[in-house]
Design a protein around this motif. Structure first.
Motif, PDB file in Angstrom:
ATOM      1  N   SER A 275       0.828  -1.197   0.000  1.00 18.21           N
ATOM      2  CA  SER A 275       0.000   0.000   0.000  1.00 18.21           C
ATOM      3  C   SER A 275       0.862   1.245   0.000  1.00 18.21           C
ATOM      4  CB  SER A 275      -0.974  -0.021   1.166  1.00 18.21           C
ATOM      5  OG  SER A 275      -0.313   0.301   2.334  1.00 18.21           O
ATOM      6  N   ILE A 276       0.669   1.999  -1.034  1.00 16.43           N
ATOM      7  CA  ILE A 276       1.429   3.226  -1.228  1.00 16.43           C
ATOM      8  C   ILE A 276       0.417   4.338  -1.474  1.00 16.43           C
ATOM      9  CG2 ILE A 276       3.230   4.336  -2.614  1.00 16.43           C
ATOM     10  CD1 ILE A 276       4.017   1.513  -3.559  1.00 16.43           C
ATOM     11  N   PRO A 277       0.590   5.508  -0.883  1.00 12.24           N
ATOM     12  CA  PRO A 277      -0.324   6.605  -1.197  1.00 12.24           C
ATOM     13  C   PRO A 277      -0.327   6.868  -2.701  1.00 12.24           C
ATOM     14  CG  PRO A 277       1.129   7.212   0.599  1.00 12.24           C
ATOM     15  CD  PRO A 277       1.616   5.900   0.077  1.00 12.24           C
ATOM     16  N   ALA A 278      -1.518   7.137  -3.245  1.00 13.08           N
ATOM     17  CA  ALA A 278      -1.593   7.301  -4.702  1.00 13.08           C
ATOM     18  C   ALA A 278      -2.496   8.465  -5.068  1.00 13.08           C
ATOM     19  CB  ALA A 278      -2.100   6.022  -5.360  1.00 13.08           C
ATOM     20  N   VAL A 279      -2.141   9.102  -6.195  1.00 11.35           N
ATOM     21  CA  VAL A 279      -2.977  10.149  -6.783  1.00 11.35           C
ATOM     22  C   VAL A 279      -3.290   9.706  -8.213  1.00 11.35           C
ATOM     23  CG1 VAL A 279      -3.036  12.538  -7.589  1.00 11.35           C
ATOM     24  CG2 VAL A 279      -1.979  11.982  -5.386  1.00 11.35           C
ATOM     25  N   ILE A 280      -4.580   9.723  -8.559  1.00 14.95           N
ATOM     26  CA  ILE A 280      -4.975   9.350  -9.927  1.00 14.95           C
ATOM     27  C   ILE A 280      -5.046  10.625 -10.772  1.00 14.95           C
ATOM     28  CG2 ILE A 280      -6.809   8.328 -11.343  1.00 14.95           C
ATOM     29  CD1 ILE A 280      -5.600   6.234  -9.574  1.00 14.95           C
ATOM     30  N   ILE A 281      -4.495  10.565 -11.975  1.00 18.53           N
ATOM     31  CA  ILE A 281      -4.657  11.713 -12.889  1.00 18.53           C
ATOM     32  C   ILE A 281      -5.402  11.237 -14.140  1.00 18.53           C
ATOM     33  CG2 ILE A 281      -2.645  12.982 -12.051  1.00 18.53           C
ATOM     34  CD1 ILE A 281      -1.073  11.932 -14.429  1.00 18.53           C
ATOM     35  N   THR A 282      -6.228  12.113 -14.685  1.00 21.05           N
ATOM     36  CA  THR A 282      -7.054  11.692 -15.822  1.00 21.05           C
ATOM     37  C   THR A 282      -7.260  12.828 -16.822  1.00 21.05           C
ATOM     38  OG1 THR A 282      -9.267  10.977 -16.459  1.00 21.05           O
ATOM     39  CG2 THR A 282      -9.105  12.229 -14.437  1.00 21.05           C
ATOM     40  N   GLY A 283      -7.476  12.440 -18.052  1.00 23.14           N
ATOM     41  CA  GLY A 283      -7.762  13.423 -19.096  1.00 23.14           C
ATOM     42  C   GLY A 283      -9.245  13.715 -19.228  1.00 23.14           C
ATOM     43  N   ARG A 284     -10.064  13.132 -18.373  1.00 14.53           N
ATOM     44  CA  ARG A 284     -11.503  13.338 -18.506  1.00 14.53           C
ATOM     45  C   ARG A 284     -12.083  13.888 -17.211  1.00 14.53           C
ATOM     46  NH1 ARG A 284     -13.895   7.798 -20.829  1.00 14.53           N
ATOM     47  NH2 ARG A 284     -15.100   9.091 -22.236  1.00 14.53           N
TER      48      ARG A 284
ATOM     49  N   GLY B  52      -8.952   3.572  -2.617  1.00 14.56           N
ATOM     50  CA  GLY B  52      -8.078   4.187  -1.637  1.00 14.56           C
ATOM     51  C   GLY B  52      -7.097   5.197  -2.191  1.00 14.56           C
ATOM     52  N   ALA B  53      -7.301   5.646  -3.444  1.00 15.73           N
ATOM     53  CA  ALA B  53      -6.443   6.714  -3.948  1.00 15.73           C
ATOM     54  C   ALA B  53      -6.799   8.004  -3.217  1.00 15.73           C
ATOM     55  CB  ALA B  53      -6.637   6.879  -5.440  1.00 15.73           C
ATOM     56  N   TYR B  54      -5.799   8.855  -3.002  1.00 19.78           N
ATOM     57  CA  TYR B  54      -6.057  10.034  -2.193  1.00 19.78           C
ATOM     58  C   TYR B  54      -6.881  11.062  -2.964  1.00 19.78           C
ATOM     59  CZ  TYR B  54      -5.540  14.019   0.776  1.00 19.78           C
ATOM     60  OH  TYR B  54      -5.826  15.090   1.574  1.00 19.78           O
ATOM     61  N   ALA B  55      -6.566  11.217  -4.239  1.00 21.23           N
ATOM     62  CA  ALA B  55      -7.296  12.219  -5.018  1.00 21.23           C
ATOM     63  C   ALA B  55      -7.349  11.793  -6.477  1.00 21.23           C
ATOM     64  CB  ALA B  55      -6.628  13.584  -4.914  1.00 21.23           C
ATOM     65  N   CYS B  56      -8.304  12.371  -7.186  1.00 24.25           N
ATOM     66  CA  CYS B  56      -8.390  12.137  -8.629  1.00 24.25           C
ATOM     67  C   CYS B  56      -8.393  13.505  -9.295  1.00 24.25           C
ATOM     68  CB  CYS B  56      -9.667  11.356  -8.937  1.00 24.25           C
ATOM     69  SG  CYS B  56      -9.945  11.128 -10.694  1.00 24.25           S
TER      70      CYS B  56
ATOM     71  N   SER C 128      -0.315  15.824   0.782  1.00 27.38           N
ATOM     72  CA  SER C 128      -1.429  15.426   1.650  1.00 27.38           C
ATOM     73  C   SER C 128      -1.587  13.917   1.657  1.00 27.38           C
ATOM     74  CB  SER C 128      -2.738  16.053   1.174  1.00 27.38           C
ATOM     75  OG  SER C 128      -2.574  17.429   1.026  1.00 27.38           O
ATOM     76  N   ALA C 129      -1.408  13.296   0.489  1.00 24.80           N
ATOM     77  CA  ALA C 129      -1.549  11.840   0.399  1.00 24.80           C
ATOM     78  C   ALA C 129      -0.507  11.168   1.280  1.00 24.80           C
ATOM     79  CB  ALA C 129      -1.397  11.392  -1.051  1.00 24.80           C
ATOM     80  N   ILE C 130       0.730  11.698   1.230  1.00 26.97           N
ATOM     81  CA  ILE C 130       1.797  11.090   2.031  1.00 26.97           C
ATOM     82  C   ILE C 130       1.513  11.299   3.517  1.00 26.97           C
ATOM     83  CG2 ILE C 130       4.248  11.222   2.583  1.00 26.97           C
ATOM     84  CD1 ILE C 130       4.685  11.991  -0.383  1.00 26.97           C
ATOM     85  N   ARG C 131       1.042  12.544   3.844  1.00 25.99           N
ATOM     86  CA  ARG C 131       0.720  12.814   5.260  1.00 25.99           C
ATOM     87  C   ARG C 131      -0.391  11.889   5.732  1.00 25.99           C
ATOM     88  NH1 ARG C 131       1.404  18.173   4.545  1.00 25.99           N
ATOM     89  NH2 ARG C 131      -0.788  18.494   4.058  1.00 25.99           N
ATOM     90  N   ALA C 132      -1.365  11.667   4.891  1.00 29.02           N
ATOM     91  CA  ALA C 132      -2.499  10.832   5.282  1.00 29.02           C
ATOM     92  C   ALA C 132      -2.101   9.379   5.430  1.00 29.02           C
ATOM     93  CB  ALA C 132      -3.609  10.958   4.242  1.00 29.02           C
ATOM     94  N   GLY C 133      -1.001   9.018   4.786  1.00 26.93           N
ATOM     95  CA  GLY C 133      -0.520   7.656   4.930  1.00 26.93           C
ATOM     96  C   GLY C 133      -1.119   6.725   3.913  1.00 26.93           C
TER      97      GLY C 133
END
Lengths: 141, 571
Positions: A76-85, A98-102, A118-123
């Motif tokens: 489990s690693i903090p993750a941020v999803i990025i998208t073109g839509r 469980g991704a931190y943000a999209c 923030s994702a890293i801080r949140a764990g």
């Protein structure tokens, strides 16, 4: 920054991948870039990352699949999803795995690094109960 | 010199020269009209047979009427002041003054009334491009000529027994036909040439000039046989029908303008031959001779001019259909772009993302104490690349929906497929389809409208992707093949692995409003088929043996002589 953070960027689009790695370096972070989820998994055998930046749409497996799979494997690693839509369904799926943000492209550096920190801080995802941690203000629209 | 004064003077000089030019034009028109009217009276007076009060033809009133039809009503008086003196001058030698004054008054009333009736009921300008106008024109001509004949000195005096021969009915018939046939023959030619013919002639292509020369040559050659030289025509009267060859040729190929002109030419040849005591009309009494010439002209004019009108009507409805199809194609292209807009936005966001990240990285790098200039240079180069890439996405979309006229040109199927895949790139990626495009290089070019062909292929690709939404991503494969067929066609096949088409009614997918999509209009494939049909090609669909469907598109190669419906439709 106290410690040099290490970020993994996964995007199949060459120009985006290269640009995001440059951006991380310019902001004083360590960054590795991968063109596919498979390449990331191979790298994970011997590397550790503080945060994953995953593109949602890639041939084969997308960012959300990757995060779900990692979670199932107990990695489990903090993750941020990025998208073109602009896709509400994708946002709720990212939340569910469980991704931190999209974040929707194009993403401002401050927003991206704000979300990463923030994702890293949140764990890592498991450490948080449910999905209540998701702060919608980090989701760029 | 004060500049304002100078400018004002220049303006006055310019206005003056414009007025001078306009005046010159009016004088030139008046001279053409005066000369035309004079020649027409000479022709009318010249061609009359012994013992006949009435000429074979009286073209002067037809010239008068043509001038009125070409002049706005406000300026009709200019026509009168040209024609009245010419008429007086010509007639003064032959008839007493009361008689030519009567003629001028009668002719003026007759032509004005006819012009007014034509304006009101046949519609101006006279073009003879519809059956309705041809019938109305001919009907008004005969009715007006008959009414006029009742008022002429010849008839009135004949009725009163003042003429040498007492034959009021004959006088009435001959005056009517003399005027009516002259109007039928001359007015369309004068009006059509003045309105549009001269412009058409100046823009004629070499092929059209050659064809026109061919028509004239055959008309003269056949006219000589039919009305002139030798005994053939008296031995074989049916040879007269040969005249219809050049007439029909002109009618079919050159429209009302050429049709009415060749009819006039044939009529002129028949007068010429008869006046020289040759041809089929000489072996009868004078009055019968005139009557049979008139009948011959009318019987020649009616079918030939009507045929030209019918053909023009059909061409116009084909053009309208062609125009509608293009508009529908345009609208469905817009709808397609609407459907693809999400994917296109996705495609634009990639370069926007990398441009933003690169720009912010470069800004950051430049704020360091020792900026990494080579890295910044690389970044700027990448930004320029991404920008061009984004511009390319927009440019492709613009040219796809751009409202150009439909144009036919040689098109490489390879480039159509490449453009279609470029436009649908994000759609294909987002629907996680892998496209296998096997287009061999060096296929013969096809002939068509590149944008419309792109529309067809794009539609097939997007439909194929959408048909596989329910499959696991690994199985979503779209295959594109192309191959030459028989040397004169190229076939493109687009195969998907989706659910396939409804069994037994595979080709219903081409029906308008048939759709399997939730928010589709169901026009995509039907307009694709009409585009392909208009290209002289075929588009159909079959289910694959195992799974999915294959769409077949067959198009003529550029060199094969598959003449297309669109070509003649003015595309």
């Amino acid at each position: 920054m106290d410690r040099r953070l290490s970020i993994a960027v996964v995007d199949d689009e060459d120009s985006v991948r290269v640009a995001l790695r440059r951006l991380c370096h310019a902001y004083g972070m360590g960054a590795s870039a991968f063109a596919s989820v498979e390449q990331l998994f191979v790298a994970l055998e011997e590397m550790n990352f503080d945060c994953l930046v995953l593109d949602a749409h890639m041939p084969g497996y997308g960012g959300v699949d990757a995060q779900a799979w990692l979670r199932e494997c107990g990695i489990s690693i903090p993750a941020v999803i990025i998208t073109g839509r602009d896709d509400d369904e994708l946002r709720s799926r990212s939340r569910a795995v469980g991704a931190y943000a999209c974040l929707s492209k194009p993403i401002d550096a401050d927003v991206l690094f704000g979300a990463i920190r923030s994702a890293i801080r949140a764990g890592p995802p498991e450490a948080i109960a449910g999905t209540a941690h998701l702060d919608d203000s980090t989701v760029s629209r | 010199m004060n500049e304002a004064v100078f400018v004002a003077r220049a303006g006055i000089v310019r206005d003056y020269s414009v007025a001078l030019k306009r005046a010159g034009l009016v004088v030139a028109e008046a001279m053409v009209l005066g000369t035309g009217y004079f020649l027409a009276t000479q022709l009318g007076l010249g061609f009359r047979f012994a013992n006949s009060q009435i000429g074979v033809v009286w073209p002067a009133n037809a010239v008068f009427l043509s001038a009125l039809l070409l002049t706005p009503r406000k300026r009709w008086w200019t026509v009168f002041i040209v024609i009245a003196p010419v008429h007086a001058l010509v007639m003064n030698d032959t008839v007493p003054a009361w008689r030519w004054l009567w003629q001028i008054a009668g002719n003026t009333a007759f032509t004005m009334a006819t012009a007014e009736m034509l304006r009101r009921y046949a519609g101006l300008p006279l073009h003879l491009e519809s059956r309705r106008q041809v019938f109305t024109f001919a009907g008004i001509t005969f009715v007006a000529a008959a009414l006029f004949a009742v008022t002429t000195p010849v008839f009135v005096r004949s009725l009163l027994g003042l003429e040498v021969v007492f034959d009021p009915a004959g006088a009435l018939l001959r005056t009517t036909l003399t005027n009516a046939t002259a109007i039928l023959m001359i007015v369309p030619v004068a009006v059509l040439w003045a309105n549009d013919g001269i412009r058409q002639l100046s823009q004629a292509k070499a092929g059209q000039v050659v064809e026109g020369a061919g028509i004239i040559w055959s008309l003269v050659a056949i006219g000589l046989v039919a009305f002139g030289i030798g005994q053939e025509i008296t031995r074989f009267p049916s040879l007269l029908l040969l005249v219809f060859l050049p007439l029909l040729w002109a009618s079919v190929r050159t429209g009302p303008l050429g049709a009415s002109t060749t009819v006039l030419g044939a009529a002129a040849l028949s007068i010429w031959g008869t006046a020289r005591q040759l041809g089929p009309f000489v072996a009868m009494a004078d009055s019968d001779r005139v009557l049979s010439l008139h009948l011959f002209w009318i019987l020649m004019w009616a079918p030939v001019v009507l045929l030209a009108a019918v053909i023009r009507e059909r061409e116009q409805s084909e053009e309208a259909l062609h125009e509608q199809r293009n508009q529908l194609a345009q609208v469905t292209r817009l709808a397609t772009v609407g459907e693809l807009s999400g994917a296109l936005a996705h495609e634009l966001r990639q370069p926007l993302m990398s441009i933003l990240a690169n720009a912010q990285a470069a800004t950051r790098l430049l704020s360091l104490e020792t900026p990494d200039v080579p890295e910044v240079r690389k970044i700027l180069r990448d930004i320029a690349e991404d920008d061009k890439h984004a511009a390319g996405v927009i440019g492709r979309m613009r040219s796809f929906v751009g409202e150009g006229p439909s144009r036919f040109e040689p098109v490489a199927i390879e480039s159509v497929v490449r453009d279609a895949l470029a436009l649908s790139r994000s759609t294909v990626e987002l629907s996680e389809v892998s496209v296998d495009s096997k287009i061999p290089p060096g296929l013969p070019h096809v002939r068509g409208d590149p944008v419309q062909l792109l529309q067809v292929v794009l539609n097939l690709v997007v439909n194929g992707c959408e048909s596989m939404g329910n499959l696991p991503p690994g199985e979503r494969r779209l295959t594109m093949h192309a191959a030459p067929v028989n040397g004169s066609y190229v076939e493109l096949m687009v195969s998907d692995a989706g659910a396939g088409l409804p069994r037994g009614v595979e080709n219903r997918v081409f029906d308008p409003l048939f759709t399997t999509k939730e928010n589709g209009l169901g026009l995509g494939l039907s307009i694709c088929r009409s585009i392909v049909t208009a290209h002289g090609g075929r588009l159909w669909a079959e289910n694959n043996p195992h799974r999915g469907a294959t769409f077949h598109l067959i198009l003529h190669t550029e060199s094969s002589n598959g003449s297309t419906a669109l070509d003649s439709g003015g595309g």
